[in-house]
Design an enzyme around this catalytic site. Structure first.
Site, PDB file in Angstrom:
ATOM      1  CG  HIS A 237     -75.034 -58.258-113.393  1.00 12.17           C
ATOM      2  ND1 HIS A 237     -74.578 -57.946-111.954  1.00 12.17           N
ATOM      3  CD2 HIS A 237     -75.772 -59.505-113.184  1.00 12.17           C
ATOM      4  CE1 HIS A 237     -74.510 -59.022-111.268  1.00 12.17           C
ATOM      5  NE2 HIS A 237     -75.435 -60.050-111.820  1.00 12.17           N
TER       6      HIS A 237
ATOM      7  CD  GLU B 272     -73.026 -54.830-112.861  1.00  9.89           C
ATOM      8  OE1 GLU B 272     -72.734 -55.644-112.333  1.00  9.89           O
ATOM      9  OE2 GLU B 272     -74.547 -54.324-112.871  1.00  9.89           O
TER      10      GLU B 272
ATOM     11  CB  CYS C 293     -77.797 -59.259-109.111  1.00 16.21           C
ATOM     12  SG  CYS C 293     -77.728 -61.318-109.469  1.00 16.21           S
TER      13      CYS C 293
END
Length: 573
Positions: free
Chosen positions: A536, A538, A402
């Protein structure tokens, strides 16, 4: 539908989220489909506008919901995909009831906490529990519900009243309340009074737990269990020791060893639907025990601006750990304040002390790899750009997420293309080179829920000049399109894309329109691993299936040709 409610007492931060997630993992291993709901008593509609220092990270769900970080624990442990409705807040409940009142849905009645708010809570739970969350596409057999905060908090009282009513709505065979409590050790004795008082408070609300989880540094002794049983009206076998273990992945195994699956089967009349004798936990168990035996470590420096509260980057940390497990390495994570990498400001004044500056750079240089996660605001952005430049020039593995992705684009524009004024319009709206700009469809005046949020497709559109597949695409097993979750208001300026791409920083992944840049990297021939992504990754990492970008960072950081070996296997497949 069967409902298991988990509440906590004495103090917050006992680990209710890990406990309930571990229970869910155990129940899945027993053959049940499981869904989960988190109740947060705060008045915010969601966690989207909360400071990371206030509440930890905002976990983004597939439908764009900005939720409590505990939903990340649920998804990681159970490999499920939840929705924004699985996070109930006081703000959501009151907003819904007030909206109905304004529409006239209550036909002129006086709208009250009881029954209107409590009924809305119960209706919400029943509705959301039916939403399929796993690959089967079928509704769950069991819904696990975590009540945030502690028993006795004034803001959670309406939820406990709703649950008191709910136990009669669904019936005793479909409702099981569990309680997580602290058992401190004083003068080498395990103390039960905090648990007794917590259960007393819970029973005063009309709710009586059937299972008590006791958090303690060491295993709860039988005398302590018997005392809790006698004073809290539960069987000794239903007092479960949740003591400290080598790693969090042992907790589901710990619960199973104490026959929690049998207790649940008995309380909820699930014997005929559960694999009680041989729960399938082998893959999970192998992973949990393998972590204890790793002999090698990999050092990763996380360069961020919220490092004062590590929960601000919880999913990033978990993703790094998942990737390290896949590489059979222990993660050695070091924290670097991004602003400490900046020696002076634009006026030539020192921004940090010489000691802070030297310490930050020592950490960066000693690390095997660097990760720069997302964030908002100007503070520390130049430090992230400086870190990206250092990694690019010194061939140190780098993953930017990001804002970390935007930093590597800005750095490349400044130092390779010579656009010294290049930056994001987030920080300078009048810059000559706005290589990152505000997305045109976003409302600048509204903060909550007003970003490009949730699952979006990224298409790998470009190969490198030598015809080779991009590193990012290789890590995704050669997939042409991948779905990842987003949370941003700014993007790479399309007007500068071609010039940056043709100069060497390749935008290999773009959205399906081709207009939005999603993944950038340097060719493998120039850098071992220099990758950034606007999304993202994650949020979709799992203990047994690590996120591909994180896996790539750890592979490259381990050296010894591990990334090349992995790439060779991927291309053969």
């Amino acid at each position: 539908m069967k409902y298991i409610i988990v509440s906590g007492g004495v103090v917050s931060g006992l680990g209710k989220g890990v406990t309930i997630s571990s229970m869910g993992r155990m129940l899945r291993g027993s053959g049940l489909r499981v869904t989960m709901i988190k109740i947060d008593p705060y008045l915010n509609v969601d966690a989207g506008t909360m400071s990371p220092f206030e509440h930890g990270e905002v976990f983004v769900l597939g439908d764009g919901g900005e939720s409590d970080l505990d939903l990340g624990n649920y998804e990681r442990f159970l490999s499920i995909n939840l929705t924004s409705d699985h996070n109930i807040t006081t703000g959501k409940i009151y907003r819904e009831v007030i909206s109905r009142e304004r529409r006239g849905d209550y036909l002129g009645k006086t709208v009250q906490v009881v029954p209107h708010i409590t009924n809305e809570i119960q209706d919400w739970i029943e509705r959301v529990a039916q939403i399929p969350v796993d690959e089967s596409g079928e509704p769950a057999d069991v819904c696990l519900i975590e009540v945030g905060g502690t028993v006795g908090d004034i803001e959670s009282s309406v939820f406990f009243e709703a649950l008191r009513q709910f136990q009669f709505r669904v019936g005793d065979d479909n409702f099981c309340l569990m309680f997580v409590s602290l058992v401190p050790i004083l003068s080498e004795e395990q103390k039960t009074k905090p648990t007794q008082h917590g259960v007393r408070d819970l029973r005063s609300l009309g709710l009586s737990p059937k299972v008590i989880f006791c958090r303690c540094p060491v295993q709860i002794v039988d005398d302590c269990k018997n005392k809790i049983s006698a004073f809290c009206h539960v069987a000794p076998t239903n007092v479960i020791s949740v003591h400290d273990v080598n790693n969090v992945y042992h907790v589901p195994l710990l619960l199973q060893e104490q026959n929690l699956h049998r207790i649940i089967a008995s309380e909820l009349k699930l014997e005929s639907r559960m694999n009680i004798e041989n729960p399938d936990m082998k893959n999970w168990s192998d992973m949990a025990y393998s972590v204890d035996g790793f002999t090698k470590s990999v050092k990763i420096a996380l360069i961020g601006k919220y490092i004062g509260l590590q929960d601000s980057y919880l999913s990033v940390i978990k993703s790094l750990k998942h990737a390290a497990i896949a590489c059979e390495q222990t993660l050695d994570l070091i924290w670097v304040e991004a602003g400490h990498l900046e020696k002076v400001n634009d006026d030539g004044e020192e921004k940090v002390s010489s000691e802070e500056y030297a310490s930050a750079w020592e950490k960066v240089k000693s690390a095997d790899g660097i990760i720069v996660p997302g964030g908002f605001g100007n503070r520390g952005f130049d430090g992230k750009c400086i870190a990206a430049e250092y990694c690019r020039k010194n061939k140190k593995p780098y993953l930017g997420i990001c804002l970390g992705f935007q930093a590597m684009v800005v750095e490349y524009a400044r130092n390779v293309l010579g656009w010294k004024e290049a930056t994001s319009t987030e920080f300078d709206e009048n810059t000559k080179y706005p290589v990152v700009l505000f997305m045109p469809e976003i409302d600048k005046d509204t903060m909550g829920g007003n970003m490009r949020l949730g699952a979006r497709n990224t298409k790998f559109t470009h190969k490198h000049d030598d015809g080779s597949m991009s590193t990012a695409q290789m890590l995704y097993n050669g997939a042409e399109i991948v779905s990842e979750r987003h949370r941003h208001r700014y993007e790479v300026n399309p007007e500068f894309v071609d010039e940056i791409h043709n100069s060497g920083l390749k935008f290999v992944g773009r959205d399906e329109s081709g207009e939005r840049m999603e993944v950038a990297e340097l060719p493998k021939s120039e850098h071992p691993f220099y990758v950034g992504c606007q999304y993202h990754p994650e949020f979709k990492s799992r203990p047994l299936t690590p996120s591909p970008p994180f896996h790539g960072l750890i592979l490259a950081s381990c050296g010894e040709g591990m990334l090349d070996e992995f790439a060779s296997k991927q291309l053969k497949n």
